[in-house]
Scaffold this active site. Structure first.
Site, PDB file in Angstrom:
ATOM      1  N   HIS A  15      31.507  37.388  36.869  1.00  0.00           N
ATOM      2  CA  HIS A  15      31.874  38.758  37.255  1.00  0.00           C
ATOM      3  C   HIS A  15      30.711  39.407  37.999  1.00  0.00           C
ATOM      4  CE1 HIS A  15      34.755  38.659  33.595  1.00  0.00           C
ATOM      5  NE2 HIS A  15      35.498  38.629  34.689  1.00  0.00           N
TER       6      HIS A  15
ATOM      7  N   LYS B 268      46.660  43.850  24.011  1.00  0.00           N
ATOM      8  CA  LYS B 268      45.789  42.712  23.723  1.00  0.00           C
ATOM      9  C   LYS B 268      44.945  42.998  22.494  1.00  0.00           C
ATOM     10  CE  LYS B 268      45.167  40.483  28.184  1.00  0.00           C
ATOM     11  NZ  LYS B 268      44.164  40.217  29.233  1.00  0.00           N
TER      12      LYS B 268
ATOM     13  N   ARG C   3      38.317  31.367  41.571  1.00  0.00           N
ATOM     14  CA  ARG C   3      37.342  30.328  41.236  1.00  0.00           C
ATOM     15  C   ARG C   3      37.818  28.958  41.666  1.00  0.00           C
ATOM     16  NH1 ARG C   3      37.740  32.258  35.220  1.00  0.00           N
ATOM     17  NH2 ARG C   3      39.837  32.309  36.063  1.00  0.00           N
TER      18      ARG C   3
ATOM     19  N   SER D 118      36.006  34.581  30.763  1.00  0.00           N
ATOM     20  CA  SER D 118      35.739  35.337  29.530  1.00  0.00           C
ATOM     21  C   SER D 118      36.352  34.625  28.334  1.00  0.00           C
ATOM     22  CB  SER D 118      36.332  36.739  29.632  1.00  0.00           C
ATOM     23  OG  SER D 118      35.752  37.445  30.682  1.00  0.00           O
TER      24      SER D 118
HETATM   25  O1  PNS Z   1      40.649  40.071  34.199  1.00  0.00           O
HETATM   26  P1  PNS Z   1      42.129  39.870  34.268  1.00  0.00           P
HETATM   27  O2  PNS Z   1      42.707  39.902  32.870  1.00  0.00           O
HETATM   28  O3  PNS Z   1      42.519  38.658  35.043  1.00  0.00           O
HETATM   29  O4  PNS Z   1      42.728  41.158  35.060  1.00  0.00           O
HETATM   30  C1  PNS Z   1      44.092  41.279  35.289  1.00  0.00           C
HETATM   31  C2  PNS Z   1      44.415  42.667  35.844  1.00  0.00           C
HETATM   32  C3  PNS Z   1      43.847  43.740  34.956  1.00  0.00           C
HETATM   33  C4  PNS Z   1      43.846  42.813  37.229  1.00  0.00           C
HETATM   34  C5  PNS Z   1      45.975  42.777  35.912  1.00  0.00           C
HETATM   35  O5  PNS Z   1      46.526  42.435  34.675  1.00  0.00           O
HETATM   36  C6  PNS Z   1      46.450  44.165  36.294  1.00  0.00           C
HETATM   37  O6  PNS Z   1      46.337  44.567  37.426  1.00  0.00           O
HETATM   38  N1  PNS Z   1      46.986  44.891  35.305  1.00  0.00           N
HETATM   39  C7  PNS Z   1      47.419  46.272  35.467  1.00  0.00           C
HETATM   40  C8  PNS Z   1      48.933  46.389  35.452  1.00  0.00           C
HETATM   41  C9  PNS Z   1      49.492  46.067  36.818  1.00  0.00           C
HETATM   42  O7  PNS Z   1      49.158  46.664  37.805  1.00  0.00           O
HETATM   43  N2  PNS Z   1      50.384  45.054  36.811  1.00  0.00           N
HETATM   44  C10 PNS Z   1      50.987  44.568  38.023  1.00  0.00           C
HETATM   45  C11 PNS Z   1      50.069  43.609  38.731  1.00  0.00           C
HETATM   46  S1  PNS Z   1      50.975  42.687  39.827  1.00  0.00           S
END
Ligand code: PNS
Length: 205
Positions: A19, A43, A92, A130
């Protein structure tokens, strides 16, 4: 010239060297970068949002154009609220691509004016996540080169807290089992007599 503000959304539970690598790269190409931690009540995180925020703040003190924030709901709505024009995400490996592409296209559908920019972290972090950091730490492995030292310390503290809770829980369970065990003092007199007779019959046979 147009200034470009981007958000870097994610869970960051915990933030890793991968990150940090992406934050550094993003801070070089965007005028402003907001690392946005999703507050996701569904979560069961290792760290609270406040703890994650504190870790990210300490990790990024050297970057003048980087700030840390938290958000709820849709990423695109948050991006609009803070007037960001781009979403930064890391890729990645090929395995990330499908999920990231799906998310980027859905975000574009929801908000066509918002661009997703993918960046690759350094190769040495291509296996890092993570989830794996949490798993390695939970099973007693070293996470020293995977996360910044301050995060490693916090993860170790968390693991100790979890172990203490687990020990207390199993001690309480043993005590409860022991208290439920039937001893002659706790048995009704007829039951004691019956048990003694049964034992003596078994010895004779
Ligand atoms: O670190 P992560 O868990 O891969 O992050 C995922 C994240 C937070 C970017 C994604 O889950 C997200 O954008 N969540 C917010 C809800 C949302 O906008 N959902 C639609 C995305 S297509």
């Amino acid at each position: 010239m147009k200034r470009v503000k981007a958000i870097y959304p994610g869970s960051f539970d915990p933030p890793t060297n991968g990150h940090l690598d992406l934050i550094e790269r993003g801070s070089k190409i965007f005028d402003e970068l907001v690392v946005a931690i999703l507050r996701n009540p569904e979560k069961d995180p290792l760290f609270s949002v406040t703890e994650r925020r504190q870790m990210l703040e300490s990790m990024t003190t050297g970057f003048e154009n980087v700030s840390i924030d938290t958000f709820n709901g849709l990423t695109v709505d948050y991006a609009l609220r803070v007037e960001a024009g781009a979403i930064l995400r890391g890729i990645r490996a090929i395995s990330d691509y499908e999920y990231e592409l799906q998310m980027a296209l859905m975000n574009r559908k929801l908000q066509p004016g918002l661009e997703t920019v993918f960046m690759m972290p350094a190769e040495k972090y291509s296996y890092l996540s993570s989830r794996l950091v949490r798993e390695v730490a939970e099973l007693g492995g070293s996470i020293d080169c995977l996360v910044p030292e301050l995060v490693a310390q916090k993860v170790r503290e968390k693991m100790r807290e979890k172990m203490d809770v687990a020990h207390k829980f199993s001690a309480a369970e043993s005590a409860e089992r022991e208290s439920e065990r039937e001893t002659p003092e706790r048995m009704a007199p007829e039951a004691v007599t019956l048990e003694r007779k049964t034992r003596s019959r078994k010895r004779k046979s």
